[in-house]
Design a protein around this motif. Structure first.
Motif: not given
Length: 464
Positions: A424-447
């Motif tokens: 996130m730091s090296l790509t300049g990604t905001s925490m909000r986008d980081g959370v969205r990306l992380c949660v989306s991948m977590a849900i898809l991984s589980a489901v």
């Protein structure tokens, strides 16, 4: 304060913080372990602040470490143990490498490799970058090291293909490299720190060895290849963009290579070789990264600006990784993780002959413990519980351990894994986008990946 009052999530976080303060300063009721209760309260408050971003992450982490020491919840060497971990120097060195590549112009030159991608659409570029980054994990073990090298290259390629600063496609391509080598890397034994920790814990506790090939067979087809495909889909949704094939090509990379670029090229090749052969020379990747940073900072070599350490290097991820390691250490020292895990096992009450339910229980417990103890710390807590779970479920111990590996690979929030924060730091990604990306991948991984993993293991005969 006015902005906080308008956001319910932040109000909840402040309420949790107030409750934690009361628990810290008031006497603990009889029957409760004072240290364990106060550690739990402080941890919940810290997680609430990290999730809602009331304060910058580095302030939350530093406040957590300071409070732990002042309240006597853990010794200094545990609370501030992150500062002695070699992993933080990977972050520091990575920032210096990126700065040197930009300063010397090497990043523009590396962008020349994008010539092979000129005819590809944005979708195909994401696919190529994601799977190429995943492939690097097959032979280069340290995750942060891979991110440090791959993200600047991806940014250079994005610029060369016309995805300049401000375009969503630039962020998508950079994250395809950074996250693409991390999350799907869970399917490769040495490419992911939690995998290595789990393998070490299993060997120490039970004498069971995870081999490279068998681990690849169990996890790579789904947690590696298919998870990479899901990541591409999520990045396309979050960062939609299109190639402008009519835009003129940037020929900046045609300039003659200078001495600094040659020196930096040699330095990067030597660094990757040292990282890849750390099992031979036994020098931790973090210290190799620090050595490279020192060389880059030498004024005579002119590989970095004279004021490199005066605002040029972003130290935020440095403190974030220290904080993550500190949380994991405190949770492990306090025994909180074991108590939570045992409580979850008692609550779920696993039974034999309930294969699907037991798979969900083990994966769920493992993922939740990562949320509490962070990714690298969770396997240390989980491994000692594997035998009890295996006995209760009537499953082979090795099967339960691999169920735990799958659960640990589901990352609920960015702070759970230091590599995610670094990317996130090296790509300049905001925490909000980081959370969205992380949660989306977590849900898809589980489901999606959970049932597919179960089906894959069933086809291979691993589940009987």
């Amino acid at each position: 304060m006015r902005s906080v009052l308008k956001q319910p999530a932040k109000l909840i976080a402040l309420a949790i913080f107030t409750a934690a303060v009361l628990i810290l300063i008031l006497p603990v009721p009889a029957g409760f372990d004072p240290k364990l209760t106060r550690t739990a309260a402080l941890l919940v408050a810290a997680l609430a602040f990290l999730a809602t971003h009331i304060l910058p992450e580095q302030i939350t982490f530093l406040a957590f470490m300071l409070t732990v020491v002042i309240m006597g919840l853990a010794p200094v060497e545990v609370a501030f143990g992150g500062f002695t971990a070699s992993a933080i120097w990977l972050v520091f060195g990575g920032n210096l490498i990126s700065l040197a590549m930009l300063h010397t112009g090497l990043m523009i030159r590396i962008g020349a490799v994008a010539s092979v991608l000129f005819s590809l659409s944005y979708v195909k570029i994401l696919i190529v970058v994601t799977y190429a980054s995943l492939a690097v994990g097959l032979f280069m073990p340290a995750t942060v090291s891979r991110i440090v090298i791959l993200v600047p290259i991806a940014l250079a390629i994005a610029d060369r293909l016309g995805f300049h600063e401000g375009r969503p496609g630039r962020r998508g391509i950079a994250l395809a490299a950074g996250i693409g080598t991390f999350l799907p890397g869970a399917g490769i034994l040495p490419a992911n720190l939690p995998n290595v920790v789990m393998a070490g814990a299993a060997e120490t506790a039970y004498g069971i060895q995870f081999t490279y090939g068998k681990f690849l067979l169990w996890h790579f087809p789904v947690s590696g290849l298919l998870k990479a495909a899901l990541l591409v889909c999520v990045l396309l949704f979050m960062y939609p963009d299109k190639r402008d094939f009519s835009a003129p090509a940037d020929d900046g990379q045609q300039a003659s290579i200078n001495m600094q670029q040659r020196l930096l090229q040699f330095l990067l090749i030597a660094t990757v070789c040292l990282w890849a052969t750390d099992f031979v020379h036994r020098i931790a990747p973090g210290y190799i990264s620090l050595m490279v940073a020192v060389i880059i900072l030498l004024p005579a070599l002119k590989l970095s600006p004279p004021d490199a350490l005066h605002g040029k290097v972003n130290m935020t991820p440095f403190f974030q990784v220290v904080g993550i390691l500190s949380i994991g250490g405190v949770v492990q020292y306090s025994g909180l993780g074991v108590h939570i895990a045992q409580a979850l096992i008692d609550f779920t009450a696993p039974k034999p002959d309930q294969l699907i339910t037991n798979f969900v229980i083990v994966a769920g417990i493992s993922s939740f413990l990562c949320f509490v103890a962070t990714g690298p710390g969770a396997p240390v807590v989980l491994a000692p519980l594997a035998q009890d779970l295996a006995t209760a479920m009537g499953l082979p111990l090795f099967t339960v351990l691999n169920m735990m590996v799958f659960g640990v690979s589901i990352q609920l929030l960015p702070y759970v894994g230091p590599p995610f924060i670094v990317a996130m730091s090296l790509t300049g990604t905001s925490m909000r986008d980081g959370v969205r990306l992380c949660v989306s991948m977590a849900i898809l991984s589980a489901v999606v990946l959970g049932p597919l993993t179960f089906l894959w293991w069933k086809i291979l005969g691993f589940l009987g």
